[in-house]
Scaffold this active site. Structure first.
Site, PDB file in Angstrom:
ATOM      1  N   ARG A 237     -10.091 -11.701   2.006  1.00 46.97           N
ATOM      2  CA  ARG A 237     -10.898 -12.812   1.488  1.00 46.97           C
ATOM      3  C   ARG A 237     -10.127 -14.141   1.573  1.00 46.97           C
ATOM      4  NH1 ARG A 237     -11.352  -9.499  -4.048  1.00 46.97           N
ATOM      5  NH2 ARG A 237     -11.115  -7.848  -2.486  1.00 46.97           N
TER       6      ARG A 237
ATOM      7  N   LYS B  87       0.848  -1.195   0.000  1.00 46.19           N
ATOM      8  CA  LYS B  87       0.000   0.000   0.000  1.00 46.19           C
ATOM      9  C   LYS B  87       0.880   1.241   0.000  1.00 46.19           C
ATOM     10  CE  LYS B  87      -3.914  -1.815   2.661  1.00 46.19           C
ATOM     11  NZ  LYS B  87      -4.933  -1.691   1.601  1.00 46.19           N
TER      12      LYS B  87
HETATM   13  N1  BES Z   1      -8.136  -3.819   4.397  1.00 44.15           N
HETATM   14  C1  BES Z   1      -8.286  -3.422   3.059  1.00 44.15           C
HETATM   15  C2  BES Z   1      -9.606  -2.695   2.817  1.00 44.15           C
HETATM   16  C3  BES Z   1      -9.703  -1.327   3.403  1.00 44.15           C
HETATM   17  C4  BES Z   1      -9.151  -0.263   2.729  1.00 44.15           C
HETATM   18  C5  BES Z   1     -10.362  -1.120   4.571  1.00 44.15           C
HETATM   19  C6  BES Z   1      -9.255   0.998   3.261  1.00 44.15           C
HETATM   20  C7  BES Z   1     -10.462   0.137   5.110  1.00 44.15           C
HETATM   21  C8  BES Z   1      -9.905   1.219   4.442  1.00 44.15           C
HETATM   22  C9  BES Z   1      -8.237  -4.643   2.147  1.00 44.15           C
HETATM   23  O1  BES Z   1      -7.424  -5.673   2.578  1.00 44.15           O
HETATM   24  C10 BES Z   1      -7.705  -4.178   0.839  1.00 44.15           C
HETATM   25  O2  BES Z   1      -6.589  -3.799   0.781  1.00 44.15           O
HETATM   26  N2  BES Z   1      -8.548  -4.223  -0.174  1.00 44.15           N
HETATM   27  C11 BES Z   1      -8.166  -3.776  -1.470  1.00 44.15           C
HETATM   28  C12 BES Z   1      -8.690  -4.776  -2.466  1.00 44.15           C
HETATM   29  C13 BES Z   1      -8.168  -4.563  -3.853  1.00 44.15           C
HETATM   30  C14 BES Z   1      -6.687  -4.906  -3.906  1.00 44.15           C
HETATM   31  C15 BES Z   1      -8.944  -5.446  -4.791  1.00 44.15           C
HETATM   32  C16 BES Z   1      -8.808  -2.401  -1.686  1.00 44.15           C
HETATM   33  O3  BES Z   1      -9.924  -2.196  -1.236  1.00 44.15           O
HETATM   34  O4  BES Z   1      -8.144  -1.560  -2.265  1.00 44.15           O
HETATM   35 MN    MN Z   2      -5.403  -5.422   1.927  1.00 47.48          MN
END
Ligand code: BES
Ligand code: MN
Ligand code: ZN
Length: 486
Positions: free
Chosen positions: A337, A263
């Site tokens: 997931r 990230k």
């Molecule tokens: N934990 C995150 C989702 C999230 C993002 C929660 C911001 C709260 C605030 C999750 O693991 C994630 O990174 N999801 C990605 C999925 C994508 C790579 C398909 C996302 O939402 O960007």
């Molecule tokens: Mn994630």
């Protein structure tokens, strides 16, 4: 916050509050005070607070009126809770150490009176243990609330409501603590501590156990971390022996860096609360167990830390899940997931529930869709979805239903494995739900709550300060009360 009941008003407390309904006449109050309330446009609306001063027997009294809205409102329970919360928000750091709350004026039932106290207690929670240099005038001063004039049944109803408060506070603590404090093994230890002596049974799987079970997806997420992964099940047998259990499952990513699909740094610290689903399940269970619900309920949490490392999994890796399906890991940041699919499968194998509901901070796309007002709800069963929505309304932890279906499902077919862990950008929260759906057994009623926008707040809300909201704990407790208990 200490909350005590008293038959008579203590004479030495300066701050005295009472709950007032919209439209109540205030004729039994000091005339100047009643005039002042009117001049300040205090009308008893839910969440409105008025403060005035009177001299009583030579002593200065601070009199607070807190509004509970219309007495016949369909949102009455939430409104009275707000009356308590608004009071606490005003006086928690006011310099006062004690407050008397008079519940004898707003025609409250025992349940409603307890809801006022729940609002007081929930709004008093804060997480300040690391703030050693906080200015004196910003510190919490209020320590004790003495409740007078409570209607019949208040104390009994408070026993239940206090268990709900304890559960919600536990969720908040788990969510608020940073990832150097809350990691898989310490999450388990905190639960062992919280559930000690309650009669709940805790089952812990370590990495060796999970390897034997073939949980390649969950273990793949954790393999880049120094912290060992865990699964924890919290089991409460409060119902009949032959009754199938209700199962809740939570995503417990104790920190989500994104892994090799790292990230960006801005805001990454928020990912300490990527275990909010697991926190909701643990706190919800603590509420259910604390009030000795007559139901068989099990909370399962999948606990991992998602780190980039020489041992971390790579984009393109294929992992085999516990139920045998293979997954192409396109993006290591879509890790929730991967954790949930093995946790969900194990929970179904182990406990054979009729209904299973998961909670997860699963997608950023969920926040884009619903903001911070509702969690997203996905389900293969209309009545389960309706029951969860209803429990959300009564508890205040609101959900909004989203669609699923085969057209979305085919977006996660993989050219090399059975499934890939991300679809295209559109409908990102729905394809995440479809992924989970592939791990639900035929005939099992399932719902998925994507609570990414709900577990943390940038500004204070009705019954929480900014920070951890405790979302989900009350929803779980309410759902059990309305749908599982006999
Ligand atoms: N934990 C995150 C989702 C999230 C993002 C929660 C911001 C709260 C605030 C999750 O693991 C994630 O990174 N999801 C990605 C999925 C994508 C790579 C398909 C996302 O939402 O960007
Ligand atoms: Mn994630
Ligand atoms: Zn995540």
């Amino acid at each position: 916050m200490k909350i005590e009941f008293s038959a008579s008003q203590p004479s030495d407390v300066r701050l005295i509050a009472r709950v007032v309904n919209q439209g109540d006449d205030l004729t039994d109050l000091d005339a100047a005070l009643a005039d002042g309330a009117k001049a300040a446009r205090f009308a008893g609306r839910a969440g409105q607070v008025f403060e005035g001063f009177v001299i009583d027997d030579g002593a200065l009294r601070r009199i607070a009126l807190t509004g509970a809205g219309e007495s016949n409102s369909s949102d009455r329970r939430l409104h009275v809770e707000r009356a308590g919360a608004a009071l606490m928000a005003k006086y928690l750091r006011s310099g006062e150490t004690e407050m008397v709350v008079d519940l004898g004026h707003a025609d409250l039932s025992g349940e409603e009176a307890a809801a006022v106290l729940l609002g007081l207690r929930l709004r008093a929670w804060s997480h300040e243990k690391y703030r050693t240099t906080l200015a004196k005038e910003k510190r919490i001063t209020l320590e004790k609330v003495t409740v007078v004039g409570s209607p019949d049944g208040t104390e009994a109803a408070w026993e239940t409501a206090a268990a709900i408060a304890t559960g919600t506070e536990f969720t908040r603590t788990l969510v608020a603590e940073p990832a150097n404090v809350v990691y898989p093994a310490s999450f388990v230890a905190m639960c062992e501590d919280a559930f000690k002596g309650t009669g709940a049974e805790l089952i812990v799987l370590d990495e060796a156990d999970m390897e034997k079970l073939g949980m390649g997806a969950l273990l793949g997420v954790g393999q880049g971390s120094e912290r060992e992964s865990r699964i924890l099940a919290i089991r409460w047998n409060g119902g009949a022996k032959d009754e199938k259990p209700m199962v809740f499952v939570g995503k417990g990513v104790t920190f989500d860096t994104g892994g090799i699909s790292l990230k960006p740094p801005g805001g990454m610290e928020d990912m300490k609360w990527d275990m909010g689903g697991a926190g909701a399940v643990a706190g919800g269970m603590l509420a259910v167990v604390g009030r000795k619900a007559k139901a068989n309920v099990i909370g399962v949490v999948g606990l991992v830390e998602n780190m980039p490392d020489g041992k971390a999994q790579r984009p393109g890796d294929v992992v085999t899940t516990m139920n045998g399906q293979t997954v192409e890991v396109i993006n290591t940041d879509a890790e929730g997931r991967l954790v949930l699919c093995d946790a969900l499968h194990w929970a179904q194998e182990e406990f054979a529930p009729e209904r299973i509901v998961d909670f997860a901070t699963l997608t950023g796309a969920m926040i884009i869709a619903l903001g911070n007002e509702h969690g997203g709800l996905f389900s293969n069963d209309d009545s389960l979805a309706e029951n969860l929505t209803a429990a959300g309304k009564t508890s205040g932890d609101k959900l909004w239903r989203m669609p699923i279906g085969p057209a979305y499902d085919k977006l996660i077919d993989s050219p090399i494995a059975d499934i890939k862990n991300v679809g295209p950008r559109p409908a990102g929260s729905i394809t995440a739900a479809q992924f989970l759906h592939r791990f639900i057994k035929k005939g099992t009623k399932w719902a998925h709550c994507d609570i990414a926008g709900m577990v943390w707040a940038d500004k204070p809300g009705h019954s929480w300060d900014k920070g951890a909201t405790g979302f989900g704990a009350r929803l779980i407790d309410q759902f059990v009360k309305e749908n599982v208990e006999k």
